[in-house]
Design a protein around this motif. Structure first.
Motif, PDB file in Angstrom:
ATOM      1  N   LYS A   6       0.871  -1.176   0.000  1.00 55.18           N
ATOM      2  CA  LYS A   6       0.000   0.000   0.000  1.00 55.18           C
ATOM      3  C   LYS A   6       0.906   1.224   0.000  1.00 55.18           C
ATOM      4  O   LYS A   6       2.099   1.143   0.325  1.00 55.18           O
ATOM      5  CB  LYS A   6      -0.928   0.012   1.218  1.00 55.18           C
ATOM      6  N   TYR A   7       0.331   2.375  -0.323  1.00 56.86           N
ATOM      7  CA  TYR A   7       1.158   3.541  -0.642  1.00 56.86           C
ATOM      8  C   TYR A   7       0.698   4.792   0.099  1.00 56.86           C
ATOM      9  O   TYR A   7      -0.468   4.931   0.449  1.00 56.86           O
ATOM     10  CB  TYR A   7       1.145   3.756  -2.157  1.00 56.86           C
ATOM     11  N   LEU A   8       1.650   5.696   0.280  1.00 53.82           N
ATOM     12  CA  LEU A   8       1.418   6.909   1.033  1.00 53.82           C
ATOM     13  C   LEU A   8       2.271   8.030   0.449  1.00 53.82           C
ATOM     14  O   LEU A   8       3.475   7.837   0.227  1.00 53.82           O
ATOM     15  CB  LEU A   8       1.822   6.653   2.494  1.00 53.82           C
ATOM     16  N   ARG A   9       1.653   9.178   0.201  1.00 51.48           N
ATOM     17  CA  ARG A   9       2.434  10.340  -0.262  1.00 51.48           C
ATOM     18  C   ARG A   9       3.453  10.677   0.809  1.00 51.48           C
ATOM     19  O   ARG A   9       3.157  10.647   1.994  1.00 51.48           O
ATOM     20  CB  ARG A   9       1.514  11.552  -0.469  1.00 51.48           C
ATOM     21  N   TYR A  10       4.661  11.061   0.386  1.00 49.38           N
ATOM     22  CA  TYR A  10       5.692  11.385   1.363  1.00 49.38           C
ATOM     23  C   TYR A  10       6.438  12.664   0.989  1.00 49.38           C
ATOM     24  O   TYR A  10       7.648  12.768   1.144  1.00 49.38           O
ATOM     25  CB  TYR A  10       6.669  10.213   1.569  1.00 49.38           C
ATOM     26  N   ASP A  11       5.696  13.637   0.481  1.00 44.54           N
ATOM     27  CA  ASP A  11       6.291  14.938   0.197  1.00 44.54           C
ATOM     28  C   ASP A  11       6.469  15.691   1.512  1.00 44.54           C
ATOM     29  O   ASP A  11       5.863  15.340   2.530  1.00 44.54           O
ATOM     30  CB  ASP A  11       5.390  15.735  -0.757  1.00 44.54           C
TER      31      ASP A  11
END
Length: 190
Positions: A158-163
């Motif tokens: 699963k994925y998560l924005r990491y800006d």
């Protein structure tokens, strides 16, 4: 015997990494494609589940769609070389992670020039904002996406924005071990 077991464990992790890397690469490309098409619900289906403890999935979907349309903002994702770079997979005590870095460029248009002016004045560390015309700006730069496989993902990625803009939110849902390692991965990808 102990050395044999350690070798077998190392080989099984290496085999898992060899299988996971292409999956992550494909998923990153899929998420970038969904983003360009503004397919919010498909992106949320691939999002790291603890994110929905902060805001339910349905509410997040409605809010994202509302921001894009309700404020009279038209978003156009430009075709730019993605330049996707992935960090090596990192096995932690309770998770496996991988960080991806990619390029993105979008144009925001609005019939409300004051709204666009406000966006143009925003400070973004990984992106530049260029005013193109009254009511029109380009946001161009680097984005980061974190791949996570842990107990929350039922053995899938699963994925998560990491800006940089997402650091505070991510700190609320990610264990310290993940945050610490992602910071190192991000520095290595620069």
């Amino acid at each position: 015997m102990k050395k044999l077991i350690m070798c077998l464990l190392a080989l099984s992790f290496t085999a898992a990494v060899a299988q996971d890397a292409p999956i992550i690469q494909k998923d990153f490309q899929t998420i970038i494609g969904y983003t360009r098409k503004l397919e919010i619900d498909k992106i949320l289906d691939m999002t790291y589940p603890p994110m929905f403890k902060l805001m339910p999935k349905e509410q997040m979907s409605a809010m994202a769609k509302g921001v894009l349309t309700g404020m009279g903002i038209k978003t156009i994702y430009e075709e730019v070389p993605v330049g996707l770079k992935l960090s090596p997979l990192k096995k932690l005590s309770n998770a496996t992670i991988c960080l991806g870095k990619y390029n993105q460029s979008m144009i925001l248009e609005s019939t409300q020039p004051s709204l666009v002016d406000m966006i143009a004045k925003a400070k973004m560390k990984d992106n530049t904002i260029e005013k193109l015309a009254p009511g029109k700006v380009r946001i161009k730069g680097t984005n980061y996406l974190l791949a996570i496989k842990d107990a929350n993902t039922n053995g899938t990625w699963k994925y998560l924005r990491y800006d940089d803009e997402d650091v505070e939110t991510n700190a609320k849902i990610l264990p310290k071990e993940i945050s610490t390692n992602v910071a190192l991965m991000k520095a290595a990808l620069k």
